[in-house]
Scaffold this motif. Structure first.
Motif, PDB file in Angstrom:
ATOM      1  N   SER A  22       0.849  -1.187   0.000  1.00  0.00           N
ATOM      2  CA  SER A  22       0.000   0.000   0.000  1.00  0.00           C
ATOM      3  C   SER A  22       0.889   1.244   0.000  1.00  0.00           C
ATOM      4  N   PHE A  23       1.783   1.332  -1.001  1.00  0.00           N
ATOM      5  CA  PHE A  23       2.729   2.441  -1.055  1.00  0.00           C
ATOM      6  C   PHE A  23       1.986   3.752  -1.269  1.00  0.00           C
ATOM      7  N   GLU A  24       2.626   4.836  -0.873  1.00  0.00           N
ATOM      8  CA  GLU A  24       1.991   6.144  -0.966  1.00  0.00           C
ATOM      9  C   GLU A  24       2.099   6.697  -2.368  1.00  0.00           C
ATOM     10  N   LEU A  25       1.020   7.252  -2.841  1.00  0.00           N
ATOM     11  CA  LEU A  25       0.991   7.914  -4.136  1.00  0.00           C
ATOM     12  C   LEU A  25       0.943   9.422  -3.923  1.00  0.00           C
ATOM     13  N   PRO A  26       1.478  10.186  -4.857  1.00  0.00           N
ATOM     14  CA  PRO A  26       1.461  11.651  -4.693  1.00  0.00           C
ATOM     15  C   PRO A  26       0.040  12.198  -4.719  1.00  0.00           C
ATOM     16  N   ASP A  27      -0.168  13.268  -3.996  1.00  0.00           N
ATOM     17  CA  ASP A  27      -1.473  13.931  -3.963  1.00  0.00           C
ATOM     18  C   ASP A  27      -1.672  14.688  -5.279  1.00  0.00           C
ATOM     19  N   PRO A  28      -2.678  14.325  -6.068  1.00  0.00           N
ATOM     20  CA  PRO A  28      -2.853  15.001  -7.363  1.00  0.00           C
ATOM     21  C   PRO A  28      -3.192  16.478  -7.235  1.00  0.00           C
ATOM     22  N   TRP A  46       3.967   2.498 -10.722  1.00  0.00           N
ATOM     23  CA  TRP A  46       3.453   1.673 -11.828  1.00  0.00           C
ATOM     24  C   TRP A  46       4.400   0.522 -12.138  1.00  0.00           C
ATOM     25  N   GLN A  47       5.701   0.765 -12.077  1.00  0.00           N
ATOM     26  CA  GLN A  47       6.677  -0.289 -12.333  1.00  0.00           C
ATOM     27  C   GLN A  47       6.562  -1.411 -11.306  1.00  0.00           C
ATOM     28  N   VAL A  48       6.328  -1.035 -10.054  1.00  0.00           N
ATOM     29  CA  VAL A  48       6.153  -2.053  -9.007  1.00  0.00           C
ATOM     30  C   VAL A  48       4.927  -2.908  -9.316  1.00  0.00           C
ATOM     31  N   CYS A  49       3.822  -2.252  -9.701  1.00  0.00           N
ATOM     32  CA  CYS A  49       2.609  -2.994 -10.064  1.00  0.00           C
ATOM     33  C   CYS A  49       2.875  -3.916 -11.245  1.00  0.00           C
ATOM     34  N   ASP A  50       3.599  -3.415 -12.222  1.00  0.00           N
ATOM     35  CA  ASP A  50       3.927  -4.195 -13.410  1.00  0.00           C
ATOM     36  C   ASP A  50       4.675  -5.466 -13.045  1.00  0.00           C
ATOM     37  N   ARG A  51       5.656  -5.326 -12.136  1.00  0.00           N
ATOM     38  CA  ARG A  51       6.464  -6.478 -11.758  1.00  0.00           C
ATOM     39  C   ARG A  51       5.631  -7.530 -11.040  1.00  0.00           C
ATOM     40  N   PHE A  52       4.815  -7.073 -10.108  1.00  0.00           N
ATOM     41  CA  PHE A  52       3.988  -8.032  -9.378  1.00  0.00           C
ATOM     42  C   PHE A  52       2.925  -8.633 -10.285  1.00  0.00           C
ATOM     43  N   ASP A  53       2.417  -7.851 -11.210  1.00  0.00           N
ATOM     44  CA  ASP A  53       1.431  -8.348 -12.164  1.00  0.00           C
ATOM     45  C   ASP A  53       2.034  -9.460 -13.005  1.00  0.00           C
ATOM     46  N   PRO A 117      16.628 -15.928 -13.619  1.00  0.00           N
ATOM     47  CA  PRO A 117      15.474 -15.731 -12.725  1.00  0.00           C
ATOM     48  C   PRO A 117      15.513 -14.390 -12.003  1.00  0.00           C
ATOM     49  N   ASP A 118      16.721 -13.936 -11.642  1.00  0.00           N
ATOM     50  CA  ASP A 118      16.831 -12.679 -10.898  1.00  0.00           C
ATOM     51  C   ASP A 118      16.563 -11.454 -11.768  1.00  0.00           C
ATOM     52  N   SER A 119      16.480 -11.651 -13.097  1.00  0.00           N
ATOM     53  CA  SER A 119      16.293 -10.514 -14.009  1.00  0.00           C
ATOM     54  C   SER A 119      14.834 -10.257 -14.351  1.00  0.00           C
ATOM     55  N   VAL A 120      13.955 -11.179 -13.965  1.00  0.00           N
ATOM     56  CA  VAL A 120      12.558 -11.071 -14.387  1.00  0.00           C
ATOM     57  C   VAL A 120      11.907  -9.803 -13.873  1.00  0.00           C
ATOM     58  N   ASP A 121      12.296  -9.382 -12.668  1.00  0.00           N
ATOM     59  CA  ASP A 121      11.633  -8.210 -12.090  1.00  0.00           C
ATOM     60  C   ASP A 121      12.055  -6.910 -12.772  1.00  0.00           C
ATOM     61  N   ARG A 122      12.920  -7.000 -13.777  1.00  0.00           N
ATOM     62  CA  ARG A 122      13.297  -5.797 -14.530  1.00  0.00           C
ATOM     63  C   ARG A 122      12.419  -5.606 -15.768  1.00  0.00           C
ATOM     64  N   PHE A 123      11.506  -6.547 -15.997  1.00  0.00           N
ATOM     65  CA  PHE A 123      10.636  -6.491 -17.166  1.00  0.00           C
ATOM     66  C   PHE A 123       9.260  -5.942 -16.801  1.00  0.00           C
ATOM     67  N   SER A 124       8.697  -5.165 -17.727  1.00  0.00           N
ATOM     68  CA  SER A 124       7.260  -4.914 -17.644  1.00  0.00           C
ATOM     69  C   SER A 124       6.562  -6.134 -18.225  1.00  0.00           C
ATOM     70  N   LYS A 125       5.274  -6.269 -17.940  1.00  0.00           N
ATOM     71  CA  LYS A 125       4.548  -7.451 -18.409  1.00  0.00           C
ATOM     72  C   LYS A 125       4.524  -7.506 -19.933  1.00  0.00           C
ATOM     73  N   ARG A 126       4.236  -6.404 -20.578  1.00  0.00           N
ATOM     74  CA  ARG A 126       4.174  -6.384 -22.046  1.00  0.00           C
ATOM     75  C   ARG A 126       5.539  -6.668 -22.647  1.00  0.00           C
ATOM     76  N   ALA A 127       6.603  -6.158 -22.017  1.00  0.00           N
ATOM     77  CA  ALA A 127       7.952  -6.407 -22.523  1.00  0.00           C
ATOM     78  C   ALA A 127       8.309  -7.878 -22.411  1.00  0.00           C
ATOM     79  N   PHE A 128       7.877  -8.508 -21.327  1.00  0.00           N
ATOM     80  CA  PHE A 128       8.182  -9.921 -21.136  1.00  0.00           C
ATOM     81  C   PHE A 128       7.486 -10.765 -22.198  1.00  0.00           C
ATOM     82  N   ILE A 129       6.218 -10.464 -22.456  1.00  0.00           N
ATOM     83  CA  ILE A 129       5.471 -11.204 -23.475  1.00  0.00           C
ATOM     84  C   ILE A 129       6.105 -10.995 -24.851  1.00  0.00           C
ATOM     85  N   ALA A 130       6.507  -9.754 -25.147  1.00  0.00           N
ATOM     86  CA  ALA A 130       7.144  -9.468 -26.434  1.00  0.00           C
ATOM     87  C   ALA A 130       8.475 -10.210 -26.558  1.00  0.00           C
TER      88      ALA A 130
END
Length: 348
Positions: A22-28, A46-53, A117-130
């Motif tokens: 539940s990381f903090e997001l900036p106040d818009p 967004w990158q954190v979400c991408d990695r966990f996704d 295996p240690d490099s996977v978290d450097r990919f976005s989901k779309r980049a990994f699929i591509a």
């Protein structure tokens, strides 16, 4: 035993605390935050979400694959079955197989050594699929970039793919490759040229190669790409237009003449529209036949006791008869289009 892909929590800045998700997001509405800082904070989140996704979807695919294979290879009558398992969890079959395909891709990349295996978290989901869909040589380039600590997005995958395509294709003259090696011609312009030229016969490929060999610059490459695209469209569509199969016109000579007067795009558009028109006519005829059949059936089944139904059928007569009539626009400024449908049956 397949290697496990694990999220590097420290790298993601989440530590070992699950509540850190539940990381903090900036106040818009906070005007003290500059636009640059705001975008940077949002991008990190967004990158954190991408990695966990990505991690989650890979493991979902592995779980689903196990359930599917249990049913495929097992003989246990008490097994609930793959589709029932999906239905209970409200997962569509297409989504399930998309996750399984992602898991298969991850395991293949790991087993072939193109990815650590240690490099996977450097990919976005779309980049990994591509990456999973790329050529093995490109996968190795991307894996090396990830091992070096680079953040891999869809843009990096596309760039490396374009570079490999441009520098290894036999369709690109050496003079152009030399320009690309010095960045005088960006590789992003060469990859589309290769894709379009690959669709053409050798004769047309040679002609385009000569033109870009004479003037190896960006403008010539762009022009050649457009020319190749038009040629491919023309050659594809001329085989689909039935009207052209009944003519004695020399289609290749017509194309050469259009190129000579600078009308390659127009002739490509012409045969494309002709193909679409024939398809539209075929669809119109099938719809008209169905409408006509339904109208006839209702007319036979109706009578004096169904005046409103008869009125509806009369109103649709302009669409179900041999002459189809459609009003375009308003009565004052519009126009009436009439099409006569004549069904000729050719007997053998």
């Amino acid at each position: 035993m397949l290697k496990e892909i694990q999220v590097n929590a420290q790298t993601n800045g989440l530590g070992n605390n699950p509540n850190a998700l539940s990381f903090e997001l900036p106040d818009p509405q906070d005007e003290r935050i500059s636009e640059q800082e705001f975008e940077a904070q949002v991008d990190v989140a967004w990158q954190v979400c991408d990695r966990f996704d990505l991690q989650t979807d890979i493991w979902r695919g592995r779980v689903l694959r196990v359930v599917r294979d249990r049913e495929k290879h097992g003989h246990n009558p008490e097994s609930m079955g793959f589709l029932n398992w999906l239905n209970e969890r409200e997962i569509t079959k297409s989504q399930a197989y998309a996750w399984i395909a992602l898991a298969d891709s991850a395991d293949t990349l790991l087993e072939n050594g193109h990815l650590d295996p240690d490099s996977v978290d450097r990919f976005s989901k779309r980049a990994f699929i591509a990456t999973a869909q790329a050529e093995p040589e490109v996968q190795e380039l991307i894996g090396e970039a990830a091992r070096n600590g680079d953040r891999i997005t869809r843009r990096e995958v596309r760039q490396l793919t374009d570079e490999w395509t441009a520098m290894t294709s036999d369709l690109i003259p050496e003079e152009v490759k030399e320009q690309a090696a010095t960045s005088a011609i960006p590789t992003r312009y060469l990859a589309p040229l290769v894709r379009e030229m690959a669709k053409l016969p050798d004769f047309h490929q040679t002609a385009l190669q000569e033109s870009i060999r004479e003037t190896p610059d960006v403008d010539t490459v762009k022009q050649a790409t457009s020319e190749a695209r038009n040629l491919a469209r023309y050659l594809t569509n001329t085989t689909q237009v039935q009207a052209l199969s009944r003519t004695s016109a020399n289609l290749e000579a017509a194309l050469e003449e259009a190129i000579r007067i600078g009308c390659s795009k127009s002739i490509a558009d012409l045969v494309n529209q002709a193909a679409q028109m024939e398809q539209t006519i075929a669809k119109l005829y099938a719809t008209w036949r169905k409408l006509n059949g339904l109208a006839e059936r209702l007319y036979v089944d109706s009578g004096a006791s169904t005046p409103h139904l008869r009125s509806l059928l009369n109103g649709l007569a302009c669409l179900s008869g041999e002459t189809v009539e459609v009003q375009l626009g308003s009565d004052e400024s519009g126009r009436t289009i009439r099409l006569h449908i004549e069904d000729e049956t050719h007997e053998g």
